[in-house]
Design a protein around this motif. Structure first.
Motif, short mmCIF file in Angstrom:
data_model
loop_
_atom_site.label_atom_id
_atom_site.label_comp_id
_atom_site.label_asym_id
_atom_site.label_seq_id
_atom_site.Cartn_x
_atom_site.Cartn_y
_atom_site.Cartn_z
N GLU A 48 0.46 -1.71 0.26
CA GLU A 48 -0.07 -0.37 0.13
C GLU A 48 1.02 1.29 -0.06
O GLU A 48 0.75 2.26 1.23
CB GLU A 48 -1.07 -0.29 1.26
N PRO A 49 1.05 1.31 -1.09
CA PRO A 49 2.39 2.43 -1.55
C PRO A 49 1.79 4.03 -1.00
O PRO A 49 0.61 4.61 -1.37
CB PRO A 49 2.84 2.87 -2.50
N SER A 50 2.32 4.59 0.36
CA SER A 50 1.60 6.36 0.34
C SER A 50 1.88 7.37 -0.53
O SER A 50 1.86 8.43 -0.14
CB SER A 50 2.01 6.28 1.76
N PHE A 115 11.81 7.67 -1.29
CA PHE A 115 10.50 6.94 -1.84
C PHE A 115 9.97 5.85 -0.77
O PHE A 115 10.32 5.40 0.36
CB PHE A 115 11.07 6.20 -3.15
N SER A 116 8.80 5.61 -0.87
CA SER A 116 8.04 4.24 0.01
C SER A 116 8.15 3.28 -0.09
O SER A 116 8.05 2.50 0.98
CB SER A 116 6.83 4.95 0.16
N THR A 117 8.51 3.17 -1.39
CA THR A 117 8.33 1.92 -1.86
C THR A 117 9.80 1.77 -2.88
O THR A 117 9.53 2.66 -3.92
CB THR A 117 7.13 1.18 -2.11
N VAL A 118 10.29 0.45 -3.22
CA VAL A 118 11.31 0.68 -4.09
C VAL A 118 11.37 -0.62 -4.74
O VAL A 118 11.08 -1.65 -3.77
CB VAL A 118 13.04 0.17 -4.03
N GLN A 137 21.44 -2.68 -0.21
CA GLN A 137 21.81 -1.40 0.37
C GLN A 137 21.42 -0.48 -0.24
O GLN A 137 21.06 0.67 1.03
CB GLN A 137 23.42 -1.76 0.70
N GLU A 138 21.95 -0.01 -1.33
CA GLU A 138 21.81 0.73 -2.14
C GLU A 138 20.40 1.68 -2.18
O GLU A 138 19.99 2.07 -1.94
CB GLU A 138 22.65 0.72 -3.17
N MET A 139 19.88 0.31 -2.81
CA MET A 139 18.15 0.20 -3.15
C MET A 139 17.22 0.62 -1.58
O MET A 139 16.80 1.51 -1.22
CB MET A 139 17.25 -1.22 -3.48
N ARG A 140 17.82 0.25 -0.53
CA ARG A 140 17.86 0.46 0.94
C ARG A 140 18.12 2.40 1.34
O ARG A 140 16.71 2.37 2.10
CB ARG A 140 18.00 -0.20 2.20
N ARG A 141 18.99 2.56 0.82
CA ARG A 141 19.22 3.88 1.32
C ARG A 141 18.08 4.90 1.31
O ARG A 141 18.33 5.88 1.96
CB ARG A 141 20.34 4.44 0.63
N VAL A 142 17.81 4.08 -0.48
CA VAL A 142 16.70 5.34 -0.92
C VAL A 142 14.89 4.75 -0.26
O VAL A 142 14.45 5.83 -0.73
CB VAL A 142 16.08 6.02 -2.55
N ILE A 143 14.77 4.45 0.75
CA ILE A 143 13.72 3.86 1.10
C ILE A 143 12.94 4.72 2.32
O ILE A 143 14.84 4.27 3.16
CB ILE A 143 13.69 2.36 1.37
N GLN A 144 11.55 5.14 2.62
CA GLN A 144 12.06 6.35 3.33
C GLN A 144 11.21 4.25 4.94
O GLN A 144 10.91 3.93 4.44
CB GLN A 144 10.46 6.52 3.27
N PRO A 145 11.82 5.23 6.39
CA PRO A 145 11.69 4.74 7.35
C PRO A 145 10.51 3.86 6.96
O PRO A 145 8.71 4.46 6.87
CB PRO A 145 12.18 4.76 8.60
N GLY A 146 10.17 2.35 7.95
CA GLY A 146 8.72 1.78 7.15
C GLY A 146 8.26 1.78 6.05
O GLY A 146 7.01 0.71 5.53
N GLY A 147 9.10 1.82 5.05
CA GLY A 147 8.78 1.62 3.81
C GLY A 147 9.46 0.38 2.92
O GLY A 147 9.71 -0.95 3.90
N TYR A 148 9.14 -0.10 1.77
CA TYR A 148 9.27 -1.23 1.74
C TYR A 148 9.92 -1.90 0.29
O TYR A 148 9.90 -0.89 -0.26
CB TYR A 148 7.90 -1.78 0.98
#
Length: 250
Positions: A48-50, A115-118, A137-148
């Motif tokens: 459910e991307p916000s 981003f909310s989701t990658v 890890q690079e994808m995780r860097r641009v995900i918001q806390p609590g994002g997917y």
């Protein structure tokens, strides 16, 4: 196993005009594409991307099309402009329209927690396990806390359980023993994700070349069997598995 391309940019520029037909134009390709789209839709409904969703390595836009069809704000990136051109043409008419950015997935040109989701599909199998970790890890860097994070892997279990069907299919379809690919065990991926501060939430199995056999009789039958592969224990026979994980808030 085929040799890994020396230059992904050059390889996929040459491959762009035939990629869609070779991956999704065959009987199995159409079946895989339908099962893949179902799995992606289930994963996105779960997330459910916000906010905006980033797709890494969009290729010719199979996944971009699924994301855009759900009304999601999509930023799609790829190393190869020729591939993105096909993706942009495929996704015309959606609101909001996906935007496309040329970049290298190893160094994404976005700020932390954007981003909310990658999402990244049919991509990580091109890299060693160490490279896969660095890319995630690079994808995780641009995900918001609590994002997917939603990524898929080629399935080690089915590659060896169904080694003979895979061999026959690749000899028949591609005239080679096997395409290049790095395979992952489900358990290894589920143990790796917490090490990069991502908590696994869901695993979905996708496809399997052996589904060509029931598809000869009925594509509906093949789809039903393919859906059985989405969950344990059928997941072990799936060609790929899709993992949904959530960034651990710190």
């Amino acid at each position: 196993m085929a040799r890994r391309p020396d230059s992904f940019g050059a390889f996929y520029t040459r491959e762009a005009h035939r990629y869609e037909g070779s991956r999704y134009g065959t009987r199995y390709g159409r079946l895989f594409g339908a099962l893949h789209a179902e799995a992606l839709t289930a994963a996105l409904n779960f997330c459910e991307p916000s906010g905006a969703v980033l797709e890494v390595a969009c290729g010719t836009g199979h996944t971009t099309n699924v994301l855009a069809s759900l009304g999601t704000e999509v930023v799609a990136c790829d190393l190869t402009p020729a591939m993105m051109q096909f993706a942009a043409e495929r996704c015309q008419g959606y609101e909001p329209a996906p935007s496309f950015v040329r970049c290298n997935a190893k160094l994404l040109p976005f700020a932390d927690a954007t981003f909310s989701t990658v999402v990244s599909t049919r991509f990580l199998h091109l890299f060693s396990h160490a490279e896969q970790r660095a890319l995630m890890q690079e994808m995780r860097r641009v995900i918001q806390p609590g994002g997917y994070l939603v990524v898929d892997f080629d399935n080690w279990f089915s590659r060896w359980i169904l080694s003979i069907p895979y061999l026959v299919y690749n000899l028949w379809r591609y005239r080679r023993l096997a395409p290049y690919g790095v395979y992952n065990r489900v358990g290894d991926v589920l143990r790796l994700l917490p090490a990069i501060d991502m908590r696994p939430e869901r695993v979905i199995g996708i496809g399997g070349t052996h589904l060509v056999i029931p598809a000869l009789a009925s594509e509906q039958l093949a789809m039903r069997i393919g859906r059985w592969h989405q969950r344990y224990p059928g997941l072990y026979m799936a060609e790929q598995f899709l993992v949904v994980s959530r960034r651990i808030e710190t």
